[in-house]
Design a protein around this motif. Structure first.
Motif, PDB file in Angstrom:
ATOM      1  N   GLN A   1       8.584  -4.726   8.587  1.00 23.22           N
ATOM      2  CA  GLN A   1       8.944  -5.884   7.773  1.00 23.22           C
ATOM      3  C   GLN A   1       8.971  -5.561   6.278  1.00 23.22           C
ATOM      4  OE1 GLN A   1       6.121  -8.899   8.915  1.00 23.22           O
ATOM      5  NE2 GLN A   1       7.208  -9.393  10.802  1.00 23.22           N
ATOM      6  N   GLY A   2       8.606  -4.353   5.912  1.00 20.48           N
ATOM      7  CA  GLY A   2       8.648  -3.942   4.515  1.00 20.48           C
ATOM      8  C   GLY A   2       7.598  -4.590   3.636  1.00 20.48           C
ATOM      9  N   ILE A   3       6.510  -5.081   4.251  1.00 19.86           N
ATOM     10  CA  ILE A   3       5.469  -5.773   3.476  1.00 19.86           C
ATOM     11  C   ILE A   3       4.761  -4.803   2.536  1.00 19.86           C
ATOM     12  CG2 ILE A   3       3.273  -7.006   3.651  1.00 19.86           C
ATOM     13  CD1 ILE A   3       4.310  -8.256   6.231  1.00 19.86           C
ATOM     14  N   PHE A   4       4.434  -3.620   3.035  1.00 25.36           N
ATOM     15  CA  PHE A   4       3.732  -2.653   2.191  1.00 25.36           C
ATOM     16  C   PHE A   4       4.624  -2.161   1.054  1.00 25.36           C
ATOM     17  CE2 PHE A   4       0.989  -2.176   5.985  1.00 25.36           C
ATOM     18  CZ  PHE A   4      -0.222  -2.422   5.369  1.00 25.36           C
ATOM     19  N   LYS A   5       5.919  -2.029   1.333  1.00 25.11           N
ATOM     20  CA  LYS A   5       6.803  -1.564   0.268  1.00 25.11           C
ATOM     21  C   LYS A   5       6.933  -2.621  -0.830  1.00 25.11           C
ATOM     22  CE  LYS A   5      11.079   0.917  -0.506  1.00 25.11           C
ATOM     23  NZ  LYS A   5      12.205   1.608   0.134  1.00 25.11           N
ATOM     24  N   ARG A   6       6.951  -3.898  -0.438  1.00 26.86           N
ATOM     25  CA  ARG A   6       7.015  -4.956  -1.436  1.00 26.86           C
ATOM     26  C   ARG A   6       5.712  -5.060  -2.235  1.00 26.86           C
ATOM     27  NH1 ARG A   6       9.646  -7.665   2.841  1.00 26.86           N
ATOM     28  NH2 ARG A   6       7.768  -8.882   3.325  1.00 26.86           N
ATOM     29  N   ASN A   7       4.618  -4.617  -1.615  1.00 26.63           N
ATOM     30  CA  ASN A   7       3.315  -4.634  -2.288  1.00 26.63           C
ATOM     31  C   ASN A   7       2.854  -3.210  -2.603  1.00 26.63           C
ATOM     32  OD1 ASN A   7       2.203  -7.635  -2.021  1.00 26.63           O
ATOM     33  ND2 ASN A   7       3.266  -7.127  -0.110  1.00 26.63           N
ATOM     34  N   ASN A   8       3.821  -2.390  -2.982  1.00 25.58           N
ATOM     35  CA  ASN A   8       3.535  -0.972  -3.203  1.00 25.58           C
ATOM     36  C   ASN A   8       2.467  -0.749  -4.265  1.00 25.58           C
ATOM     37  OD1 ASN A   8       4.095   1.899  -2.936  1.00 25.58           O
ATOM     38  ND2 ASN A   8       5.063   1.736  -4.939  1.00 25.58           N
ATOM     39  N   SER A   9       2.553  -1.466  -5.379  1.00 25.74           N
ATOM     40  CA  SER A   9       1.595  -1.259  -6.467  1.00 25.74           C
ATOM     41  C   SER A   9       0.189  -1.652  -6.037  1.00 25.74           C
ATOM     42  CB  SER A   9       2.016  -2.046  -7.698  1.00 25.74           C
ATOM     43  OG  SER A   9       2.079  -3.439  -7.414  1.00 25.74           O
ATOM     44  N   ARG A  10       0.056  -2.728  -5.268  1.00 31.33           N
ATOM     45  CA  ARG A  10      -1.266  -3.140  -4.779  1.00 31.33           C
ATOM     46  C   ARG A  10      -1.848  -2.086  -3.843  1.00 31.33           C
ATOM     47  NH1 ARG A  10      -0.996  -8.672  -1.958  1.00 31.33           N
ATOM     48  NH2 ARG A  10      -3.192  -8.119  -1.629  1.00 31.33           N
ATOM     49  N   LEU A  11      -0.998  -1.537  -2.976  1.00 29.99           N
ATOM     50  CA  LEU A  11      -1.478  -0.504  -2.057  1.00 29.99           C
ATOM     51  C   LEU A  11      -1.923   0.734  -2.816  1.00 29.99           C
ATOM     52  CD1 LEU A  11      -1.944   0.629   0.773  1.00 29.99           C
ATOM     53  CD2 LEU A  11       0.474   1.289   0.826  1.00 29.99           C
ATOM     54  N   MET A  12      -1.144   1.147  -3.820  1.00 31.36           N
ATOM     55  CA  MET A  12      -1.505   2.332  -4.593  1.00 31.36           C
ATOM     56  C   MET A  12      -2.809   2.119  -5.354  1.00 31.36           C
ATOM     57  SD  MET A  12       0.582   4.682  -3.880  1.00 31.36           S
ATOM     58  CE  MET A  12       2.138   4.805  -2.991  1.00 31.36           C
ATOM     59  N   ASP A  13      -3.002   0.920  -5.895  1.00 27.64           N
ATOM     60  CA  ASP A  13      -4.253   0.626  -6.586  1.00 27.64           C
ATOM     61  C   ASP A  13      -5.433   0.689  -5.623  1.00 27.64           C
ATOM     62  OD1 ASP A  13      -2.989   0.275  -8.997  1.00 27.64           O
ATOM     63  OD2 ASP A  13      -2.823  -1.912  -8.811  1.00 27.64           O
ATOM     64  N   GLU A  14      -5.235   0.181  -4.408  1.00 28.86           N
ATOM     65  CA  GLU A  14      -6.305   0.221  -3.410  1.00 28.86           C
ATOM     66  C   GLU A  14      -6.612   1.653  -2.992  1.00 28.86           C
ATOM     67  OE1 GLU A  14      -9.333  -1.210  -1.181  1.00 28.86           O
ATOM     68  OE2 GLU A  14      -8.037  -2.440  -2.453  1.00 28.86           O
ATOM     69  N   ILE A  15      -5.579   2.486  -2.897  1.00 31.29           N
ATOM     70  CA  ILE A  15      -5.786   3.896  -2.542  1.00 31.29           C
ATOM     71  C   ILE A  15      -6.590   4.598  -3.629  1.00 31.29           C
ATOM     72  CG2 ILE A  15      -4.632   6.122  -2.206  1.00 31.29           C
ATOM     73  CD1 ILE A  15      -2.353   4.557  -0.850  1.00 31.29           C
ATOM     74  N   LEU A  16      -6.241   4.353  -4.878  1.00 29.97           N
ATOM     75  CA  LEU A  16      -6.981   4.960  -5.986  1.00 29.97           C
ATOM     76  C   LEU A  16      -8.433   4.490  -5.994  1.00 29.97           C
ATOM     77  CD1 LEU A  16      -4.265   4.677  -8.759  1.00 29.97           C
ATOM     78  CD2 LEU A  16      -5.013   6.753  -7.614  1.00 29.97           C
ATOM     79  N   LYS A  17      -8.641   3.218  -5.703  1.00 30.04           N
ATOM     80  CA  LYS A  17      -9.999   2.687  -5.626  1.00 30.04           C
ATOM     81  C   LYS A  17     -10.775   3.360  -4.507  1.00 30.04           C
ATOM     82  CE  LYS A  17     -12.465  -1.616  -4.598  1.00 30.04           C
ATOM     83  NZ  LYS A  17     -12.288  -3.054  -4.229  1.00 30.04           N
ATOM     84  N   GLN A  18     -10.134   3.536  -3.344  1.00 25.12           N
ATOM     85  CA  GLN A  18     -10.805   4.177  -2.205  1.00 25.12           C
ATOM     86  C   GLN A  18     -11.093   5.649  -2.500  1.00 25.12           C
ATOM     87  OE1 GLN A  18     -11.763   2.940   0.769  1.00 25.12           O
ATOM     88  NE2 GLN A  18     -10.762   0.956   0.894  1.00 25.12           N
ATOM     89  N   GLN A  19     -10.213   6.281  -3.258  1.00 22.81           N
ATOM     90  CA  GLN A  19     -10.479   7.666  -3.654  1.00 22.81           C
ATOM     91  C   GLN A  19     -11.791   7.767  -4.408  1.00 22.81           C
ATOM     92  OE1 GLN A  19      -6.677   8.692  -5.647  1.00 22.81           O
ATOM     93  NE2 GLN A  19      -6.767  10.543  -4.425  1.00 22.81           N
TER      94      GLN A  19
END
Length: 285
Positions: A130-148
């Motif tokens: 459904q492309g949900i993650f692509k539409r929320n790409n910046s939020r996902l990247m911020d969460e990845i950096l936080k998890q790092q």
């Protein structure tokens, strides 16, 4: 002579008992004074050091183990996960995370990405139909950096968010070793359409003939220089389909199905990697 020896032993035993009794009594009497004296010294030190900006740390309770700092625990986890990756017979270079569930969790997907980085996987793709993650790409990247930072103890302010491909702003390099791409169904279809257009232009320019079109030709037109074809797909959810994830690039890809990505553990993730490492890829033979 025997009676004399017995009398001597009795006398020594009595002296030993007396010594123990006196020691216990003195310890009970002066132990409280010692504890009070230590507390007074600690309080005085706090009064003197507080104006200078120092904070006295409370000692741990008796019998309670000292907790390791967060960075130390993260460092140990990072070493363990990297060791796990090296212990596998083979490790995928590119893993695709395909979400075939109605419910989606950014923190859990971010954990999967960071675990993949930690074991040594170089390329990670995240996909939902459904492309949900692509539409929320910046939020996902911020969460990845936080998890790092939380899982690996890495200071994400040290890593610039550079683009892996200047033509595609969805490709972002998170550190010098791993890159993440967020995909939707349009990406796989667009690659095939673009390859077909490129081949038609070659034929129109008499650089190719229509009969030249084969698997190797189409592969060369579709393949991206930045990301190799996926070696492994981790599919999450009850649907037995990859739902349009890079239809051309996954013809030789191993697929491991997992029930859900919600609340997934590192053990479940690494078990899937072990399953991949144990499989024999015959490459169509």
């Amino acid at each position: 002579m025997t009676g004399l020896h017995e009398l001597a032993w009795r006398l020594l035993h009595a002296l030993l008992c007396l010594h123990r009794a006196l020691s216990a009594r003195l310890r009970a009497r002066f132990g409280a004074w010692t504890l009070a004296w230590r507390r007074c010294c600690r309080a005085a030190a706090a009064v003197v050091l507080a104006p200078l900006g120092f904070v006295a740390r409370e000692p741990p309770a008796p019998g309670r183990p000292r907790r390791q700092p967060v960075r130390a625990r993260a460092g140990l986890a990072r070493l363990r996960w990297r060791s796990d990756g090296r212990a596998l017979r083979k490790l995928p270079v590119h893993v695709g995370l395909v979400l075939a569930e109605d419910e989606r969790s950014l923190p859990d997907v971010a954990s999967l990405v960071v675990w993949a980085m930690a074991v040594g996987i170089s390329y990670i793709s995240v996909y939902d139909h459904q492309g949900i993650f692509k539409r929320n790409n910046s939020r996902l990247m911020d969460e990845i950096l936080k998890q790092q930072q939380e899982l690996l103890g890495l200071d994400y302010s040290r890593y610039s968010r550079e683009f892996a491909n200047s033509k595609d702003r969805d490709d972002q390099v998170l550190n010098s070793h791993s890159a993440v791409k967020v995909l939707s169904p349009e990406d796989g279809k667009a690659d095939i359409v673009r390859a077909a257009q490129d081949f038609c232009r070659l034929v129109a320019g008499q650089q190719r003939r229509p009969e030249d079109l084969n698997v190797d030709m189409l592969d060369s037109l579709i393949s991206s220089d930045s990301f190799p074809d996926p070696d492994l797909i981790l599919k999450f959810g009850p649907v037995d389909s990859t739902l349009g994830f890079l239809p051309w690039q996954i013809r030789l890809t191993e697929i491991v199905s997992l029930p859900s990505h919600i609340n997934i553990s590192y053990e479940d993730f690494f078990s899937a990697l072990r399953q991949y490492a144990a499989c024999e890829q015959r490459m169509g033979k």
